[in-house]
Every structure is written in structure tokens, then in C-alpha cells.
Design an enzyme around this catalytic site. Structure first.
Site, PDB file in Angstrom:
ATOM      1  N   ALA A  17       0.596  -0.929   0.285  1.00  0.00           N
ATOM      2  CA  ALA A  17       0.068   0.258   0.051  1.00  0.00           C
ATOM      3  C   ALA A  17       1.030   1.332  -0.176  1.00  0.00           C
ATOM      4  O   ALA A  17       0.395   2.033  -0.656  1.00  0.00           O
ATOM      5  CB  ALA A  17      -0.753  -0.165   1.626  1.00  0.00           C
ATOM      6  N   ARG A  43       7.525 -13.540  -4.153  1.00  0.00           N
ATOM      7  CA  ARG A  43       6.166 -14.010  -3.885  1.00  0.00           C
ATOM      8  C   ARG A  43       6.280 -12.696  -5.673  1.00  0.00           C
ATOM      9  O   ARG A  43       4.634 -13.553  -6.786  1.00  0.00           O
ATOM     10  CB  ARG A  43       5.052 -13.518  -3.314  1.00  0.00           C
ATOM     11  CG  ARG A  43       5.454 -14.420  -2.261  1.00  0.00           C
ATOM     12  CD  ARG A  43       4.592 -13.993  -1.023  1.00  0.00           C
ATOM     13  NE  ARG A  43       4.852 -13.449  -0.513  1.00  0.00           N
ATOM     14  CZ  ARG A  43       5.640 -12.931   0.802  1.00  0.00           C
ATOM     15  NH1 ARG A  43       6.004 -14.288   1.306  1.00  0.00           N
ATOM     16  NH2 ARG A  43       5.705 -11.250   1.320  1.00  0.00           N
ATOM     17  N   SER A  44       6.602 -11.940  -4.962  1.00  0.00           N
ATOM     18  CA  SER A  44       5.579 -10.979  -6.237  1.00  0.00           C
ATOM     19  C   SER A  44       6.821 -10.411  -7.403  1.00  0.00           C
ATOM     20  O   SER A  44       5.820  -9.919  -9.248  1.00  0.00           O
ATOM     21  CB  SER A  44       5.168  -9.906  -6.104  1.00  0.00           C
ATOM     22  OG  SER A  44       6.005  -9.615  -4.576  1.00  0.00           O
ATOM     23  N   CYS A 133       3.437   6.988  10.996  1.00  0.00           N
ATOM     24  CA  CYS A 133       2.052   7.922  10.520  1.00  0.00           C
ATOM     25  C   CYS A 133       1.060   8.525  11.195  1.00  0.00           C
ATOM     26  O   CYS A 133       0.781  10.055  11.056  1.00  0.00           O
ATOM     27  CB  CYS A 133       1.042   7.155   9.867  1.00  0.00           C
ATOM     28  SG  CYS A 133       0.771   5.090  10.286  1.00  0.00           S
ATOM     29  N   GLN A 160      -7.435   5.416  13.691  1.00  0.00           N
ATOM     30  CA  GLN A 160      -6.597   5.038  12.362  1.00  0.00           C
ATOM     31  C   GLN A 160      -7.462   4.595  11.693  1.00  0.00           C
ATOM     32  O   GLN A 160      -7.511   3.039  12.114  1.00  0.00           O
ATOM     33  CB  GLN A 160      -5.077   4.759  13.068  1.00  0.00           C
ATOM     34  CG  GLN A 160      -4.984   5.350  13.952  1.00  0.00           C
ATOM     35  CD  GLN A 160      -3.069   4.966  14.730  1.00  0.00           C
ATOM     36  OE1 GLN A 160      -2.951   5.657  15.613  1.00  0.00           O
ATOM     37  NE2 GLN A 160      -2.333   4.556  13.220  1.00  0.00           N
ATOM     38  N   SER A 163      -6.184   1.148   6.421  1.00  0.00           N
ATOM     39  CA  SER A 163      -4.754   1.176   5.208  1.00  0.00           C
ATOM     40  C   SER A 163      -3.455   1.012   6.135  1.00  0.00           C
ATOM     41  O   SER A 163      -2.276   0.323   5.377  1.00  0.00           O
ATOM     42  CB  SER A 163      -4.674   2.171   3.908  1.00  0.00           C
ATOM     43  OG  SER A 163      -5.582   3.540   5.644  1.00  0.00           O
ATOM     44  N   GLY A 164      -3.586   1.602   7.845  1.00  0.00           N
ATOM     45  CA  GLY A 164      -2.835   1.730   8.414  1.00  0.00           C
ATOM     46  C   GLY A 164      -1.652   0.029   8.181  1.00  0.00           C
ATOM     47  O   GLY A 164      -0.437  -0.246   9.016  1.00  0.00           O
ATOM     48  N   HIS A 246      -5.845   8.876   8.780  1.00  0.00           N
ATOM     49  CA  HIS A 246      -5.817   8.865  10.220  1.00  0.00           C
ATOM     50  C   HIS A 246      -6.798  10.180  11.060  1.00  0.00           C
ATOM     51  O   HIS A 246      -6.739  11.207   9.762  1.00  0.00           O
ATOM     52  CB  HIS A 246      -4.306   8.408  10.006  1.00  0.00           C
ATOM     53  CG  HIS A 246      -4.305   7.169  11.106  1.00  0.00           C
ATOM     54  ND1 HIS A 246      -4.247   6.848   9.320  1.00  0.00           N
ATOM     55  CD2 HIS A 246      -2.527   6.912  10.905  1.00  0.00           C
ATOM     56  CE1 HIS A 246      -4.053   5.219   9.690  1.00  0.00           C
ATOM     57  NE2 HIS A 246      -2.859   5.436  10.281  1.00  0.00           N
ATOM     58  N   ASN A 320      -3.318   8.446   5.761  1.00  0.00           N
ATOM     59  CA  ASN A 320      -2.343   8.304   6.672  1.00  0.00           C
ATOM     60  C   ASN A 320      -0.484   7.396   5.300  1.00  0.00           C
ATOM     61  O   ASN A 320       0.668   7.118   5.779  1.00  0.00           O
ATOM     62  CB  ASN A 320      -2.071   7.341   7.350  1.00  0.00           C
ATOM     63  CG  ASN A 320      -3.476   5.809   6.849  1.00  0.00           C
ATOM     64  OD1 ASN A 320      -4.472   6.594   6.191  1.00  0.00           O
ATOM     65  ND2 ASN A 320      -3.017   5.235   6.614  1.00  0.00           N
TER      66      ASN A 320
HETATM   67  P1  A2P Z   1       5.224  -8.446  -1.839  1.00  0.00           P
HETATM   68  O1  A2P Z   1       4.309  -8.447  -2.136  1.00  0.00           O
HETATM   69  O2  A2P Z   1       6.044  -9.770  -2.805  1.00  0.00           O
HETATM   70  O3  A2P Z   1       4.336  -9.380  -0.583  1.00  0.00           O
HETATM   71  P2  A2P Z   1       1.816  -3.711   2.555  1.00  0.00           P
HETATM   72  O4  A2P Z   1       2.413  -3.251   3.389  1.00  0.00           O
HETATM   73  O5  A2P Z   1       0.638  -3.560   1.864  1.00  0.00           O
HETATM   74  O6  A2P Z   1       1.400  -5.317   3.502  1.00  0.00           O
HETATM   75  O7  A2P Z   1       3.164  -4.678   2.128  1.00  0.00           O
HETATM   76  C1  A2P Z   1       3.958  -4.888   2.429  1.00  0.00           C
HETATM   77  C2  A2P Z   1       5.284  -5.097   1.100  1.00  0.00           C
HETATM   78  O8  A2P Z   1       6.620  -6.002   1.840  1.00  0.00           O
HETATM   79  C3  A2P Z   1       4.740  -5.817  -0.246  1.00  0.00           C
HETATM   80  O9  A2P Z   1       5.536  -5.234  -1.227  1.00  0.00           O
HETATM   81  C4  A2P Z   1       5.519  -7.033   0.194  1.00  0.00           C
HETATM   82  O10 A2P Z   1       5.738  -7.388  -0.755  1.00  0.00           O
HETATM   83  C5  A2P Z   1       6.736  -6.508   0.455  1.00  0.00           C
HETATM   84  N1  A2P Z   1       7.962  -8.104   1.422  1.00  0.00           N
HETATM   85  C6  A2P Z   1       7.040  -8.334   2.264  1.00  0.00           C
HETATM   86  N2  A2P Z   1       7.766  -9.352   2.463  1.00  0.00           N
HETATM   87  C7  A2P Z   1       8.795  -9.239   2.186  1.00  0.00           C
HETATM   88  C8  A2P Z   1      10.223 -10.165   1.599  1.00  0.00           C
HETATM   89  N3  A2P Z   1      10.027 -11.236   2.426  1.00  0.00           N
HETATM   90  N4  A2P Z   1      11.001  -9.357   0.769  1.00  0.00           N
HETATM   91  C9  A2P Z   1      10.806  -8.261  -0.046  1.00  0.00           C
HETATM   92  N5  A2P Z   1       9.332  -7.930   0.429  1.00  0.00           N
HETATM   93  C10 A2P Z   1       8.475  -8.521   1.139  1.00  0.00           C
END
Ligand code: A2P
Length: 340
Positions: A17, A43-44, A133, A160, A163-164, A246, A320
Site C-alpha cells: 500500500a 512472490r511478486s 503515520c 486510525q 490501510s495503516g 487517520h 496516512n
Molecule cells: P509482496 O507483495 O511480494 O509480499 P503491505 O504493507 O501493503 O502489506 O506491503 C508489504 C510490502 O512488503 C509488499 O510490497 C511486500 O511484497 C513486501 N514484502 C513482504 N515481505 C517481503 C520479503 N520477504 N521480501 C521483500 N519484500 C517483502
């Protein structure tokens, strides 16, 4: 005629986010980037995120070589910052970190761009911390009042938004709302109890003193940012079923008397603040009508405390994800970029 310097920028947590908003604000404000790199978990990796009108491919943080990165914006959680922040700094990047990992370290500045921008240059570890925030918007609103009349004590209750807690927090609010409307059972996972149509007086873990860590962040960070270890902060933080923005009911006690009119004038001139304070229906800021998607810290309901001769009451609302996180991080990057 020389070209002004361009920076190679990495956004860590780019699919989150805050990370996706960092990317859009970098583009919106035309940050002088030669290249912007999106990093997230395995994962992404390979998926696309928006940087202005461009789609950029997400890369896996774990296998990424930080050599050559000038500025890295981290918002992937405290564990990731702790592990990778120092590695990026060692490779020469200025790390701007949105987690609480480094915020209370004496050799890491904690910067709100309108409040203590001069601290950004004082970064022996190459790390600058972005405040929490709820502290961020409070500091933007209170700095001009503190400078004018010295705030001695702050009583604050926060409201709050989901989205936080990141993308999964918003998803849980949406999902539970739909489940309730369909008379289905609620199974809390991200939040401690049901968040839809409810209020939760807990954010982060309980501390031995009975306050939550989110509450103690307001205490610790206010003192560090204002450079005033004596300032009293008495917080209660509450998660509310709002998606973005917030809100804070703030009660301050000042050393010198400040009338509501004087406070309003100071706030109208303060950088980053918009006063919305008409004593009519809707003449005050709310998360939905003002804050969501906006950059400003909105202040309304400015009035003198009935129970204290030097007390003032304020209602402070801000997005926030933007000023509370992504925008301030980009503003810190702008401070770094302007060092030349
Ligand atoms: P990913 O989408 O690959 O899990 P939010 O605060 O909205 O939940 O987002 C958390 C962010 O931190 C996302 O971009 C997430 O990526 C990233 N993230 C979480 N775990 C890891 C990790 N082990 N290595 C790199 N990025 C991470």
C-alpha cells in the site's frame, strides 16, 4: 549548461500500500530519477507495478544487487529493513526507512520534512527514518504551536484507518463488511477482533506499562522530532473501520496562553497544513471528505479547552499512506537530492 544530478532510486516493498504510493508520488512530483527499481518478495517478482504511466517489473529483493543505488525507500516491514537497510547503506545508498526499526537510534535522524528537515543531512549510518503515520500528522500540526507557545503536554486519541495495517488490513475491512451484510461469520486475522462496524483500542503489541507500542511511538517520536525530552504525551490509539486517513482528537497544554484565534492564524500559515474550521455542518475535515488521496494535514475544530486556562483542542486529519508514509519519504528523498 550542466544537467542536474539524476538519482537511481529503489523502492523496497513496491507492491504494498505504501510502496505503490511511493512510486506514484515519485512520478507525480517529478523526482529527478535516472531509473526507478521496484523490489518486493520472490512472490511478486515478475509482476508489474505503476510508476507514473510506465509499468515496471518487480524484482526479488533477496537476489538484487544494491550496488549503484543512490536512494532506497523501504516500506516492506521492520524485519526487511533490519536485514537489507544496512546492506543498501553499505553499498552507498541513502536509505529512507518507513519502519520503526531504526527510529529510536541516536545516530539515525527521524525527519518530518516541514518540521526538522535540517536533520536529514545528519545521517552517519546512511539511514534516515520516516516517522510513524500518527506522529507524522501530529508533528506537522503542532510544530507551529510549539514554536509559538511551547507545548508542555499532549493528550491524544487517534482514529486510525485500516490501510495503516497495509493492503491486507484494507482487504480484511472490505471482506468483513461484505460478510456482515451477507449474515456470514467473521473470522478476524489481520486485526485482533472484528474491524467492520467496530472500534479496536489496540494497535501493535502491549508494552509492560500498559500502553501499546503504537501509543509509545507517539511518545518517543514526538520527543525526538521536537528535540524536547520534557514534552508530555498521553495517547490512546484506536483502529477504526475507515479505509484511508487517520484522525486525531488532540488536546494540548501550552506554557504561554494561545487563543483559538492565534492558533488558527499560526496554522493557516504553517507549511503542509490546511485549516478547515467553519462551525457549520461539514465545516471540518474528515478522512473521506478531505484527507483521502490528499497531501495536506487538515486541522479543524480549533477551540479553547473549557477545563484548562492554557489548553487548546484540535481535530487533525491526514492521509496516512501519503503524508503519513509515502509522501514524507519522498520529501526526505528530495531533501537528500537537493544536497547536490
Ligand atoms: P509482496 O507483495 O511480494 O509480499 P503491505 O504493507 O501493503 O502489506 O506491503 C508489504 C510490502 O512488503 C509488499 O510490497 C511486500 O511484497 C513486501 N514484502 C513482504 N515481505 C517481503 C520479503 N520477504 N521480501 C521483500 N519484500 C517483502
Amino acid at each position: 549548461e550542466s544537467m542536474s544530478k539524476q538519482f537511481k532510486v529503489a523502492v523496497v516493498g513496491a507492491t504494498g500500500a505504501v510502496g505503490e504510493t511511493m512510486l506514484s508520488i515519485l512520478a507525480e512530483r517529478e523526482f529527478p530519477a535516472s531509473e526507478v527499481i521496484a523490489l518486493a518478495s520472490e512472490r511478486s517478482a515478475g509482476s508489474l507495478v505503476k510508476y507514473g504511466n510506465d509499468d515496471i517489473v518487480v524484482q526479488d529483493l533477496a537476489t538484487f544487487d544494491p550496488a549503484g543505488i543512490d536512494i532506497a525507500l523501504f516500506s516492506a516491514g521492520g524485519g526487511i529493513s533490519k536485514e537489507y537497510g544496512p546492506k543498501f547503506a553499505a553499498a552507498g545508498a541513502v536509505v529512507i526507512d518507513n519502519s520503526s526499526t531504526f527510529r529510536y537510534d541516536d545516530d539515525v535522524p527521524l525527519v518530518v520534512s516541514e518540521v526538522n528537515p535540517e536533520q536529514a543531512g545528519n545521517r552517519p549510518r546512511g539511514i534516515i527514518a520516516n516517522p510513524n503515520c500518527s506522529t507524522m500528522q501530529l508533528m506537522v500540526a503542532l510544530k507551529p504551536l510549539h514554536d509559538a507557545a511551547k507545548i508542555e503536554r499532549i493528550n491524544i486519541a487517534t482514529y486510525q484507518s485500516a490501510s495503516g495495517a497495509g493492503r491486507s488490513g484494507m482487504e480484511e475491512l472490505g471482506r468483513q463488511t461484505a460478510e456482515l451484510l451477507n449474515f456470514q461469520d467473521i473470522k478476524p486475522s489481520k486485526f485482533q477482533v472484528q474491524i467492520a462496524f467496530n472500534l479496536i483500542p489496540q494497535i501493535d503489541d502491549f508494552q509492560p506499562n500498559g500502553f501499546t507500542k503504537e501509543e509509545m511511538k507517539l511518545v518517543w517520536e514526538t520527543r525526538k522530532i521536537l528535540g524536547d525530552e520534557a514534552i508530555g504525551v498521553n495517547p490512546t490509539v484506536v483502529r477504526v473501520p475507515v479505509f484511508y486517513g487517520h484522525s486525531e482528537a488532540v488536546h494540548i497544554e501550552t506554557r504561554d496562553k494561545l487563543s483559538a484565534e492565534q492558533a488558527r492564524e499560526l496554522l493557516e500559515r504553517a507549511p503542509g497544513v490546511v485549516v478547515v474550521d467553519e462551525r457549520v455542518a461539514g465545516g471540518y475535515p474528515t478522512p473521506v471528505t478531505h484527507a483521502s488521496g490528499s497531501d495536506a494535514v487538515y486541522v479543524g475544530r480549533i477551540r479553547e479547552d473549557l477545563s484548562h486556562p492554557r489548553g487548546l483542542d484540535l481535530w487533525v486529519v491526514s492521509d496516512n499512506i501519503r503524508k503519513g508514509a509515502a509522501l514524507n519519504a519522498v520529501q526526505i528523498a528530495e531533501l537528500v537530492a537537493s544536497e547536490g
